[in-house]
Design a protein around this motif. Structure first.
Motif, PDB file in Angstrom:
ATOM      1  N   PHE A 147       0.859  -1.190   0.000  1.00 13.35           N
ATOM      2  CA  PHE A 147       0.000   0.000   0.000  1.00 13.35           C
ATOM      3  C   PHE A 147       0.892   1.237   0.000  1.00 13.35           C
ATOM      4  N   THR A 148       0.426   2.278  -0.689  1.00 11.60           N
ATOM      5  CA  THR A 148       1.226   3.504  -0.768  1.00 11.60           C
ATOM      6  C   THR A 148       0.356   4.737  -0.611  1.00 11.60           C
ATOM      7  N   TYR A 149       0.954   5.764  -0.032  1.00  7.98           N
ATOM      8  CA  TYR A 149       0.309   7.069   0.128  1.00  7.98           C
ATOM      9  C   TYR A 149       1.416   8.099   0.254  1.00  7.98           C
ATOM     10  N   PRO A 150       1.268   9.308  -0.346  1.00  9.66           N
ATOM     11  CA  PRO A 150       0.149   9.813  -1.161  1.00  9.66           C
ATOM     12  C   PRO A 150       0.094   9.172  -2.544  1.00  9.66           C
ATOM     13  N   ALA A 151      -0.800   9.694  -3.398  1.00  7.92           N
ATOM     14  CA  ALA A 151      -1.001   9.118  -4.726  1.00  7.92           C
ATOM     15  C   ALA A 151       0.291   9.202  -5.544  1.00  7.92           C
ATOM     16  N   ARG A 152       0.625   8.120  -6.195  1.00  7.65           N
ATOM     17  CA  ARG A 152       1.860   8.045  -6.982  1.00  7.65           C
ATOM     18  C   ARG A 152       1.576   7.431  -8.348  1.00  7.65           C
ATOM     19  N   GLU A 153       2.542   7.632  -9.246  1.00  7.51           N
ATOM     20  CA  GLU A 153       2.451   7.028 -10.574  1.00  7.51           C
ATOM     21  C   GLU A 153       3.142   5.676 -10.616  1.00  7.51           C
ATOM     22  N   ILE A 154       4.142   5.453  -9.742  1.00 10.47           N
ATOM     23  CA  ILE A 154       4.856   4.178  -9.694  1.00 10.47           C
ATOM     24  C   ILE A 154       4.993   3.723  -8.247  1.00 10.47           C
ATOM     25  N   CYS A 155       5.116   2.437  -8.042  1.00 10.94           N
ATOM     26  CA  CYS A 155       5.267   1.871  -6.710  1.00 10.94           C
ATOM     27  C   CYS A 155       6.665   2.198  -6.171  1.00 10.94           C
ATOM     28  N   PRO A 156       6.766   2.771  -4.963  1.00 12.40           N
ATOM     29  CA  PRO A 156       8.096   3.092  -4.416  1.00 12.40           C
ATOM     30  C   PRO A 156       8.901   1.861  -4.019  1.00 12.40           C
ATOM     31  N   GLU A 157       8.257   0.688  -3.944  1.00 17.65           N
ATOM     32  CA  GLU A 157       8.956  -0.527  -3.534  1.00 17.65           C
ATOM     33  C   GLU A 157       9.540  -1.286  -4.722  1.00 17.65           C
ATOM     34  N   CYS A 158       8.715  -1.471  -5.794  1.00 13.01           N
ATOM     35  CA  CYS A 158       9.177  -2.295  -6.917  1.00 13.01           C
ATOM     36  C   CYS A 158       9.142  -1.571  -8.256  1.00 13.01           C
ATOM     37  N   LEU A 159       8.724  -0.285  -8.243  1.00 22.32           N
ATOM     38  CA  LEU A 159       8.680   0.561  -9.447  1.00 22.32           C
ATOM     39  C   LEU A 159       7.643   0.114 -10.471  1.00 22.32           C
ATOM     40  N   SER A 160       6.673  -0.684 -10.052  1.00 18.24           N
ATOM     41  CA  SER A 160       5.586  -1.066 -10.953  1.00 18.24           C
ATOM     42  C   SER A 160       4.684   0.142 -11.202  1.00 18.24           C
ATOM     43  N   THR A 161       4.096   0.195 -12.390  1.00 22.31           N
ATOM     44  CA  THR A 161       3.157   1.284 -12.705  1.00 22.31           C
ATOM     45  C   THR A 161       1.703   0.874 -12.480  1.00 22.31           C
ATOM     46  N   GLU A 162       1.473  -0.351 -12.025  1.00 23.76           N
ATOM     47  CA  GLU A 162       0.110  -0.830 -11.781  1.00 23.76           C
ATOM     48  C   GLU A 162      -0.237  -0.590 -10.312  1.00 23.76           C
ATOM     49  N   LEU A 163      -0.922   0.541 -10.057  1.00 23.05           N
ATOM     50  CA  LEU A 163      -1.268   0.937  -8.691  1.00 23.05           C
ATOM     51  C   LEU A 163      -2.766   1.242  -8.596  1.00 23.05           C
ATOM     52  N   PRO A 164      -3.616   0.232  -8.665  1.00 21.67           N
ATOM     53  CA  PRO A 164      -5.067   0.485  -8.555  1.00 21.67           C
ATOM     54  C   PRO A 164      -5.450   0.879  -7.120  1.00 21.67           C
ATOM     55  N   PHE A 165      -6.558   1.609  -7.013  1.00 17.45           N
ATOM     56  CA  PHE A 165      -7.110   1.934  -5.697  1.00 17.45           C
ATOM     57  C   PHE A 165      -7.976   0.764  -5.236  1.00 17.45           C
ATOM     58  N   VAL A 166      -7.710   0.268  -4.025  1.00 10.47           N
ATOM     59  CA  VAL A 166      -8.464  -0.852  -3.472  1.00 10.47           C
ATOM     60  C   VAL A 166      -8.841  -0.524  -2.026  1.00 10.47           C
ATOM     61  N   GLU A 167      -9.840  -1.244  -1.506  1.00 11.18           N
ATOM     62  CA  GLU A 167     -10.224  -1.083  -0.102  1.00 11.18           C
ATOM     63  C   GLU A 167      -9.036  -1.413   0.793  1.00 11.18           C
TER      64      GLU A 167
END
Length: 412
Positions: free
Chosen positions: A54-74
């Protein structure tokens, strides 16, 4: 400990009404995923589809693995308030007028640390429950409340800024003849409404619940025909400046689509009562409510439209009704944009077929008017923009999100 809210004093007409101001509203396009969640009362964060972080604030890439697939989920709502402060001299106009204002850092159970607005009963080091709220500018912000219910929890000053709680507010319910309108009056009274004006079309014609409504303390019946511009303007001249929440329960339901009907009389009647009725209300009540968005604890707070969920996707057996509701939905989006500058929320309550005369031949599930009324009160207390009441409305919402074209074919 939150102190109970006191009834507001009668205002002096000589005092100037405070002009509405707004908190900072700049957001990235990606961050509107929070806005969509806040509008429906969900707590959603970006979660990496590859590593699950999980990441916050809103980002374009994952800070852990640099993936660009970051959907919003519960996301889990729990966390710990690690630090807090009280801002007493804010630089921003909105917060300066409402100082002192509490904010803090919350370490979420799912990982991220969020800057959050704080409920008055939150204490440093204690566990809190997080939510996403829509502020006066219509943007999503994080809010932390105690995990356990506390006395007078809804009366907290900062929480009330994020919501449209009916307590001590003056309300107009536009159609007291409809089952939903009757149920809404009772639910809003129970929620602590100060005064409720109830519109009665064709007020010369008695109806079964009239005497019961007149006997309720704080309820005033007023003549109101939404299809008649003059009727709406006459009432607005009397109470628009004293209306804090407007609940539009306009109702005109007839079966049939386009080719099944002969002539245009029913189309015109339906549009006059629903679509044009909303136009008349917006033009007569909207400007006064927009100017009273910062008028103290009983400021203008919300506009509620009760709509069919088939405004989102047309259902052929009631196709003409669904079309008029779709027009009302488009108007509500326009109204939301125009009232936002005054900090007034526009909430749409979507329902399936309501258990009443015009849906009498339809099989269950149907929605009880009381359930719709409870949805209105719950949505106001949470500060929502979109509320879906009943199994049918929830089902249409899910199917629309999954595959709009499939839903179109299924409903057709």
């Amino acid at each position: 400990m939150t102190q109970p809210l006191s009834p507001p004093r009668k205002r002096s007409p000589l005092n100037r009404t405070l002009a509405p101001s707004q908190p900072p509203a700049a957001r990235s396009r990606t961050s509107h995923g929070f806005t969509a969640a806040a509008a429906e009362g969900r707590f959603a964060l970006q979660c990496c589809a590859h590593c699950g972080s999980f990441t916050y604030p809103a980002r374009e890439i994952c800070p852990e693995c640099l993936s660009t697939e970051l959907p919003f989920v519960e996301a889990p709502r729990g966390g710990v308030l690690v630090s807090e402060t009280t801002v007493r001299v804010p630089a921003d106009v909105y917060f300066r007028e409402r100082a002192p204002w509490r904010i803090g850092l919350v370490k979420l159970d799912c990982g991220p640390v969020m800057v959050s607005h704080l409920h008055g009963d939150c204490a440093e080091g204690e566990r809190v429950a997080m939510s996403l709220q829509l502020d006066k500018s219509g943007q999503a912000v994080a809010f932390a409340k105690p995990q356990q219910e506390t006395p007078h929890m809804q009366d907290d000053r900062q929480w009330r800024e994020m919501t449209a709680d009916p307590k001590f507010r003056r309300i107009l319910v536009t159609n007291g003849r409809s089952p939903v309108g009757l149920a809404a009056v009772e639910a809003l009274l129970k929620a602590g409404a100060r005064t409720i004006h109830v519109g009665v079309p064709e007020n010369w014609k008695p109806f079964p619940e009239e005497e019961r409504l007149r006997a309720l303390d704080g309820v005033k019946l007023v003549p109101l025909d939404l299809g008649d511009e003059r009727s709406v303007r006459d009432l607005a001249a009397d109470i628009a400046g004293k209306t804090d929440i407007l609940v539009n329960t306009a109702e005109f339901v007839r079966p049939g689509g386009l080719t099944d009907r002969q002539g245009t009389s029913f189309f015109q009647m339906e549009l006059a009562e629903t679509y044009m009725g909303l136009v008349h209300l917006a033009q007569s009540f909207g400007p006064a409510m927009r100017m009273r968005g910062a008028d103290g604890i009983d400021s203008a707070a919300a506009w509620v439209n009760v709509l069919s969920v088939y405004a989102l996707a047309n259902w052929q057996p009631f196709g003409a009704h669904a079309a008029s509701q779709a027009g009302c939905l488009a108007l509500s989006h326009c109204l939301r944009s125009e009232l936002r500058s005054g900090g007034v929320k526009v909430m749409n309550v979507f329902t399936g077929p309501i258990d009443g005369d015009w849906f009498q031949t339809l099989p269950p599930p149907k929605v009880a008017p009381r359930a719709v009324a409870d949805g209105i009160v719950s949505g106001l207390r949470q500060g929502l923009e979109e509320v879906f009441v009943g199994d049918v409305a929830q089902d249409v919402r899910r199917r629309l999100a999954a595959n709009p074209k499939a839903l179109e074919r299924e409903l057709g």
